[in-house]
Design a protein around this motif. Structure first.
Motif, short mmCIF file in Angstrom:
data_model
loop_
_atom_site.label_atom_id
_atom_site.label_comp_id
_atom_site.label_asym_id
_atom_site.label_seq_id
_atom_site.Cartn_x
_atom_site.Cartn_y
_atom_site.Cartn_z
N GLN A 50 20.67 22.92 4.39
CA GLN A 50 19.29 23.10 4.82
C GLN A 50 18.41 23.18 3.58
OE1 GLN A 50 18.43 26.70 7.01
NE2 GLN A 50 16.59 25.80 7.90
N TYR A 51 17.26 22.49 3.65
CA TYR A 51 16.33 22.53 2.53
C TYR A 51 15.47 23.78 2.64
CZ TYR A 51 13.27 21.02 -1.17
OH TYR A 51 12.58 20.95 -2.35
N THR A 52 15.47 24.59 1.59
CA THR A 52 14.66 25.81 1.53
C THR A 52 13.80 25.76 0.28
OG1 THR A 52 16.26 27.07 0.24
CG2 THR A 52 16.56 27.08 2.64
N GLU A 53 13.05 26.82 0.05
CA GLU A 53 12.22 26.88 -1.15
C GLU A 53 13.06 26.87 -2.43
OE1 GLU A 53 13.24 30.91 0.25
OE2 GLU A 53 12.15 29.31 1.25
N LYS A 54 14.34 27.19 -2.33
CA LYS A 54 15.26 27.16 -3.48
C LYS A 54 15.97 25.82 -3.62
CE LYS A 54 16.27 32.06 -2.95
NZ LYS A 54 17.32 33.04 -2.67
N GLY A 55 15.72 24.89 -2.72
CA GLY A 55 16.41 23.60 -2.72
C GLY A 55 17.41 23.54 -1.58
N TRP A 56 18.38 22.65 -1.69
CA TRP A 56 19.39 22.47 -0.64
C TRP A 56 20.42 23.58 -0.70
CZ3 TRP A 56 18.58 19.30 3.21
CH2 TRP A 56 17.71 18.22 3.02
N MET B 227 14.52 21.21 7.26
CA MET B 227 15.16 19.91 7.21
C MET B 227 16.65 20.13 6.95
SD MET B 227 14.54 16.75 4.61
CE MET B 227 13.19 16.04 5.49
N TYR B 228 17.47 19.37 7.67
CA TYR B 228 18.92 19.48 7.54
C TYR B 228 19.51 18.18 7.00
CZ TYR B 228 18.36 23.51 10.58
OH TYR B 228 17.98 24.70 11.11
N ARG B 229 20.60 18.34 6.29
CA ARG B 229 21.37 17.19 5.80
C ARG B 229 22.83 17.45 6.15
NH1 ARG B 229 21.06 16.05 -0.42
NH2 ARG B 229 18.93 15.50 0.16
N TYR B 230 23.45 16.47 6.79
CA TYR B 230 24.86 16.54 7.17
C TYR B 230 25.64 15.62 6.25
CZ TYR B 230 23.24 19.00 11.28
OH TYR B 230 22.68 19.93 12.11
N VAL B 231 26.66 16.18 5.59
CA VAL B 231 27.37 15.45 4.55
C VAL B 231 28.87 15.45 4.85
CG1 VAL B 231 27.85 15.35 2.07
CG2 VAL B 231 25.62 16.15 2.88
N PRO B 232 29.49 14.27 4.90
CA PRO B 232 30.95 14.24 5.07
C PRO B 232 31.63 14.79 3.82
CG PRO B 232 30.08 12.02 4.80
CD PRO B 232 28.91 12.95 4.82
N SER B 233 32.74 15.46 4.01
CA SER B 233 33.44 16.07 2.89
C SER B 233 34.95 15.85 3.05
CB SER B 233 33.14 17.58 2.88
OG SER B 233 33.81 18.21 1.83
N GLU B 234 35.55 15.25 2.04
CA GLU B 234 36.99 14.97 2.07
C GLU B 234 37.79 16.25 1.84
OE1 GLU B 234 39.95 11.61 0.22
OE2 GLU B 234 38.30 12.32 -1.01
N GLU B 235 38.86 16.39 2.59
CA GLU B 235 39.74 17.55 2.47
C GLU B 235 41.20 17.08 2.42
OE1 GLU B 235 38.40 20.96 5.24
OE2 GLU B 235 38.20 19.10 6.40
N PHE B 236 42.01 17.85 1.76
CA PHE B 236 43.45 17.62 1.77
C PHE B 236 44.08 18.84 2.41
CE2 PHE B 236 41.75 14.91 -1.50
CZ PHE B 236 42.35 13.71 -1.20
N LEU B 237 44.67 18.65 3.58
CA LEU B 237 45.15 19.76 4.39
C LEU B 237 46.65 19.66 4.63
CD1 LEU B 237 42.25 19.64 7.00
CD2 LEU B 237 42.46 21.17 5.04
N PHE B 238 47.19 20.71 5.24
CA PHE B 238 48.61 20.74 5.56
C PHE B 238 48.80 21.24 6.98
CE2 PHE B 238 52.61 23.00 6.02
CZ PHE B 238 53.51 22.02 5.63
N SER B 239 49.68 20.60 7.70
CA SER B 239 50.09 21.03 9.03
C SER B 239 51.61 21.13 9.04
CB SER B 239 49.64 20.00 10.08
OG SER B 239 50.30 20.24 11.30
N PRO B 240 52.17 22.18 9.62
CA PRO B 240 53.63 22.28 9.67
C PRO B 240 54.26 21.17 10.51
CG PRO B 240 52.62 24.04 10.95
CD PRO B 240 51.51 23.32 10.23
N PHE B 241 53.46 20.50 11.35
CA PHE B 241 54.00 19.46 12.22
C PHE B 241 53.99 18.08 11.56
CE2 PHE B 241 52.07 22.73 14.90
CZ PHE B 241 53.21 23.18 15.55
#
Length: 75
Positions: A28-34, A1-15
């Motif tokens: 991914q859910y495994t025997e150890k958890g996510w 089983m898969y879980r897709y999670v949005p994640s906020e980032e703060f990035l830099f571009s020289p432009f």
């Protein structure tokens, strides 16, 4: 089983300087958890777009092998 999670980032571009963006983390859910399997950075600066895309991928149980194709098709 898969879980897709949005994640906020703060990035830099020289432009454009510093900016806020959102990536998608894949868990991914495994025997150890996510466990984080991969992360795709800087998908979009639109949080609602990334959240909706992550929810669709989770609902459809998209294989992480195909996420890059889905990202390219979505933009």
């Amino acid at each position: 089983m898969y879980r897709y999670v949005p994640s906020e980032e703060f990035l830099f571009s020289p432009f454009i300087g510093h900016y806020r963006s959102f990536g998608i983390a894949v868990f991914q859910y495994t025997e150890k958890g996510w466990e984080r399997k991969s992360f795709f950075s800087d998908v979009s600066t639109d949080p609602s777009f990334v959240t909706a895309l992550a929810q669709r991928c989770t609902r459809g149980q998209l294989s992480p092998d195909h996420l890059l194709d889905v990202l390219f098709d979505s933009i």
